[in-house]
Design an enzyme around this catalytic site. Structure first.
Site, PDB file in Angstrom:
ATOM      1  CG  ASP A 130      -0.996  17.759  12.249  1.00  0.00           C
ATOM      2  OD1 ASP A 130      -1.725  17.680  11.252  1.00  0.00           O
ATOM      3  OD2 ASP A 130       0.181  18.186  12.202  1.00  0.00           O
ATOM      4  NE  ARG A 183      -4.015  15.640   7.327  1.00  0.00           N
ATOM      5  CZ  ARG A 183      -3.254  16.438   8.097  1.00  0.00           C
ATOM      6  NH1 ARG A 183      -2.742  15.990   9.236  1.00  0.00           N
ATOM      7  NH2 ARG A 183      -3.029  17.681   7.737  1.00  0.00           N
TER       8      ARG A 183
HETATM    9  P1  FDA Z   1       2.448   2.784   4.636  1.00  0.00           P
HETATM   10  O1  FDA Z   1       3.303   3.139   5.795  1.00  0.00           O
HETATM   11  O2  FDA Z   1       1.829   1.434   4.594  1.00  0.00           O
HETATM   12  O3  FDA Z   1       3.290   3.056   3.337  1.00  0.00           O
HETATM   13  C1  FDA Z   1       2.801   2.765   2.030  1.00  0.00           C
HETATM   14  C2  FDA Z   1       3.902   3.072   1.024  1.00  0.00           C
HETATM   15  O4  FDA Z   1       4.148   4.487   1.022  1.00  0.00           O
HETATM   16  C3  FDA Z   1       5.268   2.481   1.365  1.00  0.00           C
HETATM   17  O5  FDA Z   1       5.385   1.187   0.880  1.00  0.00           O
HETATM   18  C4  FDA Z   1       6.205   3.450   0.676  1.00  0.00           C
HETATM   19  O6  FDA Z   1       6.245   3.200  -0.709  1.00  0.00           O
HETATM   20  C5  FDA Z   1       5.523   4.769   0.869  1.00  0.00           C
HETATM   21  N1  FDA Z   1       6.001   5.484   2.087  1.00  0.00           N
HETATM   22  C6  FDA Z   1       5.324   5.621   3.243  1.00  0.00           C
HETATM   23  N2  FDA Z   1       6.042   6.351   4.122  1.00  0.00           N
HETATM   24  C7  FDA Z   1       7.206   6.653   3.506  1.00  0.00           C
HETATM   25  C8  FDA Z   1       8.367   7.375   3.909  1.00  0.00           C
HETATM   26  N3  FDA Z   1       8.473   7.931   5.102  1.00  0.00           N
HETATM   27  N4  FDA Z   1       9.383   7.494   2.996  1.00  0.00           N
HETATM   28  C9  FDA Z   1       9.272   6.944   1.777  1.00  0.00           C
HETATM   29  N5  FDA Z   1       8.201   6.241   1.354  1.00  0.00           N
HETATM   30  C10 FDA Z   1       7.186   6.086   2.205  1.00  0.00           C
HETATM   31  N6  FDA Z   1       0.108  10.587  11.360  1.00  0.00           N
HETATM   32  C11 FDA Z   1      -0.401  10.872  12.593  1.00  0.00           C
HETATM   33  O7  FDA Z   1      -0.283  10.060  13.501  1.00  0.00           O
HETATM   34  N7  FDA Z   1      -1.041  12.070  12.810  1.00  0.00           N
HETATM   35  C12 FDA Z   1      -1.221  12.988  11.820  1.00  0.00           C
HETATM   36  O8  FDA Z   1      -1.799  14.046  12.060  1.00  0.00           O
HETATM   37  C13 FDA Z   1      -0.710  12.684  10.531  1.00  0.00           C
HETATM   38  N8  FDA Z   1      -0.859  13.557   9.491  1.00  0.00           N
HETATM   39  C14 FDA Z   1      -0.500  13.156   8.215  1.00  0.00           C
HETATM   40  C15 FDA Z   1      -0.764  13.992   7.127  1.00  0.00           C
HETATM   41  C16 FDA Z   1      -0.512  13.546   5.842  1.00  0.00           C
HETATM   42  C17 FDA Z   1      -0.839  14.439   4.685  1.00  0.00           C
HETATM   43  C18 FDA Z   1       0.051  12.251   5.634  1.00  0.00           C
HETATM   44  C19 FDA Z   1       0.302  11.729   4.259  1.00  0.00           C
HETATM   45  C20 FDA Z   1       0.365  11.469   6.696  1.00  0.00           C
HETATM   46  C21 FDA Z   1       0.119  11.903   7.993  1.00  0.00           C
HETATM   47  N9  FDA Z   1       0.454  11.125   9.094  1.00  0.00           N
HETATM   48  C22 FDA Z   1      -0.035  11.463  10.331  1.00  0.00           C
HETATM   49  C23 FDA Z   1       1.382   9.971   8.940  1.00  0.00           C
HETATM   50  C24 FDA Z   1       0.623   8.678   8.712  1.00  0.00           C
HETATM   51  O9  FDA Z   1      -0.043   8.306   9.885  1.00  0.00           O
HETATM   52  C25 FDA Z   1       1.572   7.542   8.281  1.00  0.00           C
HETATM   53  O10 FDA Z   1       2.506   7.324   9.295  1.00  0.00           O
HETATM   54  C26 FDA Z   1       2.316   7.801   6.977  1.00  0.00           C
HETATM   55  O11 FDA Z   1       1.512   8.443   6.051  1.00  0.00           O
HETATM   56  C27 FDA Z   1       2.801   6.473   6.350  1.00  0.00           C
HETATM   57  O12 FDA Z   1       1.707   5.637   6.107  1.00  0.00           O
HETATM   58  P2  FDA Z   1       1.066   5.340   4.658  1.00  0.00           P
HETATM   59  O13 FDA Z   1      -0.381   5.563   4.772  1.00  0.00           O
HETATM   60  O14 FDA Z   1       1.738   6.121   3.609  1.00  0.00           O
HETATM   61  O15 FDA Z   1       1.235   3.782   4.476  1.00  0.00           O
END
Ligand code: FDA
Length: 311
Positions: A130, A183
């Protein structure tokens, strides 16, 4: 402001000691965390696999400060890999280097993560390192490219890049050059504007640019987002460029957009769910709250309901 406040709170251990036994916080945690024990994580894994979803298990815990804690975390991961194999489950593991001792002893950290990747290799499995805050980016990438990748190979260890970092376009090219498995996520930590894009539209544009490069040139990228616009773009881009559905996977967090997870699976895409478990759920949970402050409504609603019941 709210996001910054929640991320600040995520780093306050005293607050964790306060909320650890709080009923509302624990109920909220249950939505995003698959329990406190390895048994509960394996049970969640079975349910996900039964729905056709792969998983990556994350033993919660970060920034440990003593060698015994780091060794204990390493041993828990070794046990976890054995259990995944014994269960015949479709899962790998995700590990944070600060949980392995990166903060105080890089050699110990390396030895710990190497034993985990070594066990994963013996089981034909995979370890994802990660990515944490930008204070660790350089060291994490260096350990990955100089030590882990050459020793264990890309089928057993991979890394994470965060599109909010200004450096990530360059890191993407480096990882493509090395044939590494990446990732791609947006990034979850509080970062200064010198190192990370402050505006969401820039973070998203950077995600799309890196995503396209990884789809075209990368090795089995993990597209880690719940952002529907980006997911739709990724699907269309892959189709336009003749990239088969088994050459990449979508990745999402446990408890977030379960509808989208199953819809993608139904459409024939590979989907992996990141399943955190363990007692150290507080910083993880606060980062989830910071991403979507609307989740606060859940907490406030519960607190109000509880206080009404009490009065
Ligand atoms: P964004 O935040 O723009 O959200 C898009 C939409 O997704 C929102 O409008 C909502 O509908 C939904 N959503 C997002 N988060 C939500 C929540 N918490 N609850 C409910 N709905 C939500 N980060 C990092 O710094 N290091 C890492 O190693 C990882 N590893 C990782 C693994 C995996 C499998 C995922 C999916 C994510 C990570 N992350 C991470 C976290 C990542 O950086 C990020 O903070 C979250 O995925 C939220 O960003 P989105 O890309 O979903 O977009």
């Amino acid at each position: 402001m709210l996001r910054a406040g929640l991320l600040w709170l995520s780093e306050q251990p005293r607050v964790f000691r306060f909320v650890r036994h709080n009923g509302v916080a624990r109920r909220f945690a249950a939505r995003f965390v698959a329990g406190e024990t390895v048994e509960s994580a394996v049970a969640a894994l079975r349910d996900l696999n039964a729905a056709g979803l792969s998983a990556t298990l994350d033993l919660l815990g970060e920034s440990v400060s003593r060698p015994e804690e780091a060794r204990q975390a390493r041993d828990s991961y070794l046990d976890l890999l054995d259990r995944i194999r014994a269960a015949g489950a479709d899962a790998n593991v995700s590990v944070k280097l600060t949980q392995m001792g990166l903060d105080f002893d890089e050699a110990l950290c390396l030895a710990n993560i190497e034993s985990i990747v070594d066990r994963a290799r013996a089981h034909g499995s995979f370890v994802r390192v990660d990515m944490e805050s930008s204070a660790y980016t350089e060291r994490t990438l260096r350990l990955f490219t100089d030590r882990l990748l050459p020793t264990f190979g890309r089928d057993h260890v991979g890394v994470v890049l965060q599109s909010y970092l200004r450096r990530t376009a360059g890191d993407t090219e480096t990882m493509i050059g090395l044939g590494a498995r990446v990732r791609l996520c947006k990034g979850a930590y509080q970062e200064p504007a010198e190192v990370a894009f402050p505006e969401k539209r820039d973070v998203d544009a950077s995600f799309v640019a890196c995503l396209e490069r990884l789809l075209i040139k990368g090795h089995y990228p993990g597209i880690a987002t719940h952002d529907e616009a980006i997911i739709t773009h990724a699907r269309a881009f892959a189709q336009r460029n003749g990239i088969a559905r088994d050459r990449f996977e979508f990745q999402m967090l446990y408890g977030v957009r379960r509808d989208l997870q199953t819809a993608l699976r139904r459409d024939g895409y590979r989907v992996r769910v990141y399943v955190p478990f363990g007692t150290h759920w507080y910083p993880y949970l606060m980062r989830r709250l910071a991403e979507r402050p609307a989740n606060m409504a859940f907490i406030v609603g519960n607190i109000l309901r509880e206080s009404v019941r009490r009065t």
